[in-house]
Enzyme design. Structure first.
Site, PDB file in Angstrom:
ATOM      1  N   ARG A  36       0.825  -1.214   0.000  1.00 23.68           N
ATOM      2  CA  ARG A  36       0.000   0.000   0.000  1.00 23.68           C
ATOM      3  C   ARG A  36       0.857   1.262   0.000  1.00 23.68           C
ATOM      4  O   ARG A  36       0.451   2.293  -0.560  1.00 23.68           O
ATOM      5  CB  ARG A  36      -0.940  -0.009   1.213  1.00 23.68           C
ATOM      6  N   LYS A 208     -20.050 -15.653   2.398  1.00 21.27           N
ATOM      7  CA  LYS A 208     -21.454 -15.335   2.666  1.00 21.27           C
ATOM      8  C   LYS A 208     -22.154 -14.620   1.521  1.00 21.27           C
ATOM      9  O   LYS A 208     -21.647 -13.650   0.972  1.00 21.27           O
ATOM     10  CB  LYS A 208     -21.537 -14.447   3.919  1.00 21.27           C
ATOM     11  N   GLY A 358      -8.956  -9.459  -0.626  1.00 17.12           N
ATOM     12  CA  GLY A 358      -7.691  -9.971  -0.112  1.00 17.12           C
ATOM     13  C   GLY A 358      -7.251 -11.309  -0.673  1.00 17.12           C
ATOM     14  O   GLY A 358      -6.125 -11.457  -1.148  1.00 17.12           O
ATOM     15  N   GLY A 381     -13.336  -3.602   0.473  1.00 19.93           N
ATOM     16  CA  GLY A 381     -14.664  -3.082   0.808  1.00 19.93           C
ATOM     17  C   GLY A 381     -15.106  -1.988  -0.141  1.00 19.93           C
ATOM     18  O   GLY A 381     -16.268  -1.926  -0.560  1.00 19.93           O
TER      19      GLY A 381
END
Length: 401
Positions: A36, A208, A358, A381
């Protein structure tokens, strides 16, 4: 909509406030994965090469009590950044006050300064007040007052409304721009969702259905095919009346899965075989089964026929977006499906290939195919929120051209 970019701003002699994403792993005072930090270098270098004074803001981890602060200092990040830039980086161990203001006043053109972890502002006098992560208006106004212009290069936090991104930007009307990394994310994800070259195939994995309902729903109207892998595939199995054994199923989402299947028609592509195990363990007994999964067995990866089927769907694609693993990627014996898909994406030389999340990112890096892909998103996200078709506050706050 066209946003201001760093190249649109006057930089010479300017105090350039920059929101970067330096939320990196630190162990024993040393930065682990510095991807990053490296990703932010082009924008930082552009600013200092053009005579700007780079004042960097980033969060690191979650600060919920005073005891969290010492282990989440940005000092190791400043040291790593200094090595990468091959020049001194001034680290200021506070987030407000005279020490910070004096350090900024003493900067010369081309200097780089890193402010302490913005989330230190979430705890005041031992109380969890969330000034940074709650976008406290006074804090955003104060940070904005420390500089002349603002550059947001932190796509990883663009789906959050924080004082250090939205707060600063709203107090710099007409002077808030996107950095190169942010600009790239907006371009690739934006084009994929709003103006894809077809066929457009989305690959969605992970545990999920509830995490991806909004994404699936939005992409059903836009994609030509949506490949479903990972644990969430078995909630769709249950919705279709296929036996799932002990596989992961969100029982309260079976009706939602039925609605998605009805809406999707043949757009949704589910696994046709699975690697099943007798327990959730890398050393479990395994077998490959098609169709029903017997009681006492759980699906932990897609099988070889599913890999072949998915590759068949992908081979003619012109735009591919992938978010989420095909199996329990952290266990080597159930990582094969994810790795096979990653390897195949690396062969699609005639397509725009975008990877986010990820495990998907880890897979393409492990395979050494990251450089063969068009774009690896830095924000899991944030990229999911973008794929849902939602507004990202961090992007919305950047000034229009």
């Amino acid at each position: 909509m066209a946003k201001l970019t760093v190249e649109d701003l006057p930089l010479e002699g300017q105090k350039v406030l920059m929101r970067v994403d330096f939320n990196v792993p630190i162990k024993d005072g040393v930065v682990g994965d510095d991807n990053r930090i490296v990703a932010a270098l082009p924008t930082i270098k552009y600013v200092i090469d053009h005579g700007g004074r780079a004042i960097l803001f980033s969060h690191l981890g979650r600060v919920k009590k005073e005891e969290d602060k010492p282990g989440l200092s940005m000092r190791p990040v400043a040291e790593r950044l200094s090595n990468l830039l091959n020049k001194p980086v001034t680290f200021v161990p506070v987030t407000e006050g005279k020490q910070l203001e004096d350090a900024i006043d003493n900067m010369k053109n081309g200097d780089v300064l890193l402010v302490q972890n913005t989330r230190y502002e979430d705890v005041k006098d031992g109380e969890y007040v969330k000034c940074e992560s709650g976008n406290d208006p006074e804090l955003g106004k104060y940070w904005a007052s420390l500089g002349d212009v603002f550059v947001n290069d932190a796509f990883g936090t663009a789906h959050r409304k924080h004082a250090s991104n939205v707060g600063i930007a709203t107090n710099k009307p007409g002077k808030a721009a996107a950095g190169y990394l942010m600009e790239k994310e907006i371009k690739f994800l934006g084009d994929a969702v709003d103006n894809p070259e077809r066929p457009f195939v989305a690959i969605l994995g992970g545990a999920k259905v509830s995490d991806k309902i909004g994404v699936i729903d939005n992409l059903l109207d836009k994609a030509d095919k949506i490949i479903i892998g990972g644990g969430m595939a078995y909630t769709f199995y249950a919705a279709k009346g296929i036996k799932v054994g002990n596989s992961l199923v969100e029982k309260d989402k079976i009706d939602v899965a039925k609605q998605i299947l009805d809406k999707a028609g043949d757009k949704l592509v589910l696994p046709i075989d699975n690697v099943v195990a007798d327990k959730f363990n890398n050393d479990a007994d395994t077998k490959v089964v098609e169709g029903d999964i017997d009681d006492g067995w759980m699906a932990l990866d897609i099988g070889p026929k599913s890999v072949e089927e998915f590759e068949n769907v992908l081979k003619d694609a012109k735009t591919v977006v992938w978010n989420g693993p095909m199996g329990v990627f952290e266990m080597p014996n159930f990582a094969k499906g994810t790795l096979e898909i990653g390897k195949f994406l690396g062969t699609l030389t005639d397509a725009t290939t975008i990877v986010g999340g990820g495990d998907s990112t880890a897979a393409v890096k492990e395979l050494g195919v990251a450089d063969k892909l068009t774009h690896i998103s830095t924000g899991g996200g944030a990229s999911l929120t973008y794929l849902e078709g939602k507004t990202l506050p961090g992007i919305a706050a950047i000034s229009e051209k």
